[in-house]
Each structure stands twice: as C-alpha cells, then as structure tokens.
Design an enzyme around this catalytic site. Structure first.
Site, PDB file in Angstrom:
ATOM      1  N   GLU A   1       0.820  -1.210   0.000  1.00 53.98           N
ATOM      2  CA  GLU A   1       0.000   0.000   0.000  1.00 53.98           C
ATOM      3  C   GLU A   1       0.856   1.263   0.000  1.00 53.98           C
ATOM      4  OE1 GLU A   1      -3.098  -2.865   1.645  1.00 53.98           O
ATOM      5  OE2 GLU A   1      -1.109  -2.362   2.384  1.00 53.98           O
ATOM      6  N   THR A   2       0.333   2.281  -0.656  1.00 52.91           N
ATOM      7  CA  THR A   2       0.887   3.633  -0.668  1.00 52.91           C
ATOM      8  C   THR A   2      -0.259   4.565  -0.306  1.00 52.91           C
ATOM      9  OG1 THR A   2       2.509   3.095  -2.378  1.00 52.91           O
ATOM     10  CG2 THR A   2       1.963   5.425  -2.095  1.00 52.91           C
TER      11      THR A   2
END
Length: 275
Positions: free
Chosen positions: A44-45
């Site tokens: 995830e970002t």
C-alpha cells in the site's frame, strides 16, 4: 512533497510491513496516485489530504499497485504515525482518520491502535466458495475448520485451519484465486503468539501481504472471545522473512464488541518525492 516510509507491526527494523506515505497530497490526481503506488510496488501507498468531515483530523487515500482501497490497517497506523511525526495535532485525545470506509479512530499509547471498522460483509461462506477456497489453498475441503466473510473493505474471507504449522506450510495455487482475497488463520498450542496469519490477495498486485491490519481486525471481530482469547498477539509474515506482531483486543461482547488492532511503527525512510 514530504515523503515517509513507515515500517508497521514490528518493533525490530525491517521486519514489519512498510507503507509509503505522501504528505500534503491535495494537488495530486487519481492517475498520479495510482502511478506512484505502482512505482513503489509496496502493498500500500497512502496520500494525506485535508479532511472533508469536520470530525476528522485528516483524510487518507489508500492505493495498492492494483487500485484504491476504502480501508486498510497497516496504512492506517503507518500514516497516523507519519502525520503525528510531521507535527500533526489531533483535535482530541485520539486521532480521527477519514477514509473511504468512513471515520476510523486511532488511539495513542504504548503503540498506535485503530478501532476496527464495521464489516461490510459478514456471515457464512457458501459451499461453492468453500470449494474454490480449498482449491486455491491446495487443501482438502475438510481441512477448512471454519470460514466466514470478514470484509471491512479489501474483500477478506477468513479461513480457520487446524494449526499454525498448517498455515505456514501452505503453497497456494495463484491461478485458482480469481477475485478471492483469503485470510488464513491457525492457532499455536503455546508460546507468546496465539495464531499465525497469512493474507493472500493476488488481485491487488501482490500475491501475499506481509502483515495485514484489516485482516487481523476482521479475524478479531470473528474469533476474539470465542475460538481465540479476548486479547492476543498474532504473528504474520514468517514465510516472507518478516516478524509481524499484531496486538488484538476485544472490548465488550464477542461478535458485537469493539475490536482494537495495534502495532509498533517506525519511520525507516524520510525525505521528499517529486510527482
């Protein structure tokens, strides 16, 4: 733009799950966010934005290499850590995050912890899905001790196996997953960890997530106080050479009470990013 990469769910360096956090991201388009998430190639970002709800301290958008999520656990803790470290001051004692799943409360203490959001899908799993799950995990149908939908945004179905050793030995058939996002749980007989978890989600661009807050939240809502203790520590990431430690606690009645999910957080990369 200020940038942080935060390791979540481990007190030891480089053994948790990293999340990339972009600060002050209000000027970025969806296309820029998606491209950066693909480029980081992390599970995830996230992107910190001003809140639109007056009850929130900030708004968070969460992206995988394969698309956007309404909620995810380790990005919630890692982004709260980065926001506080950058000088963010919550309006109250707790931090309140706005995201696609609504408002999420993050408690500060020995470690950050979030209140598990309501499940968007819960209940039993039908026989056709159970057969598909068994095929994807390369186990027999009878090896599935229990199963339930525990989806709080990413799409998780929870599967209980006989023990932690069985979970660690799994070698999934990735081609058989289709749209399934499977969280597998197996108990330890003794020791500091109650269970071992693995999170399989090839549809999001990473076959196995190292340490998964959303899955642990759903498992706590499903099993804490019944098949598992009211408070326990889960291990995750062992097969990926990580040592994730997720602290889960139930307040109230099993199945309906509030579940809190916590873990250690530390910044491992800090700087700026040019998008």
């Amino acid at each position: 733009m200020r940038f942080s990469q935060v390791d979540v769910f481990s007190a030891e360096p480089l053994l948790g799950n990293p999340v990339a956090v972009v600060h002050d991201a209000a000027g970025l388009s969806d296309e820029q966010m998606a491209a950066f998430a693909r480029w980081t190639n992390l599970s995830e970002t996230t992107f910190l934005l001003p809140p639109t709800d007056p009850a929130a301290d900030y708004r968070l958008r969460i992206w995988t290499p394969g698309g956007e999520l309404p909620f995810a656990g380790h990005p919630t803790l890692g982004s709260a850590h980065a926001w506080l470290e950058a000088g963010g001051v919550p309006a109250g004692d707790d931090v309140v995050q706005e995201c696609g799943a609504g408002l999420v409360t993050i408690r500060r203490g020995d470690r950050l912890s979030f209140a598990a959001p309501p499940l968007t899908r819960s209940g039993p799993v039908d026989e056709a899905d159970l057969e598909a799950i068994a095929a994807a995990l390369r186990v027999g149908r009878d090896d599935l001790v229990d199963a339930a939908w525990i989806d709080n945004g990413p799409g998780w179905v929870g599967v209980l196996l006989a023990d932690a050793a069985t979970v660690l030995a799994l070698e999934p058939d990735w081609a058989a997953f289709g749209d399934l996002k499977i969280g597998v749980v197996g108990p330890y007989a003794d020791g500091p960890l109650a269970v071992e978890l693995r999170a399989f989600c090839p549809g999001y661009g990473m076959p196995e997530d190292p340490v998964t807050g959303s899955l642990n939240a759903g498992v706590g809502q499903w099993l804490a106080g019944t098949r598992l203790p009211r408070s326990y520590v889960a291990g995750q990431g062992t097969v990926l050479q990580r040592a994730g430690r997720v602290h889960v606690s139930l307040v109230g009645t099993p199945g309906t009470g509030e579940v809190w999910v916590g873990g250690d957080t530390r910044t491992t990369v800090a700087g700026s990013v040019d998008l």
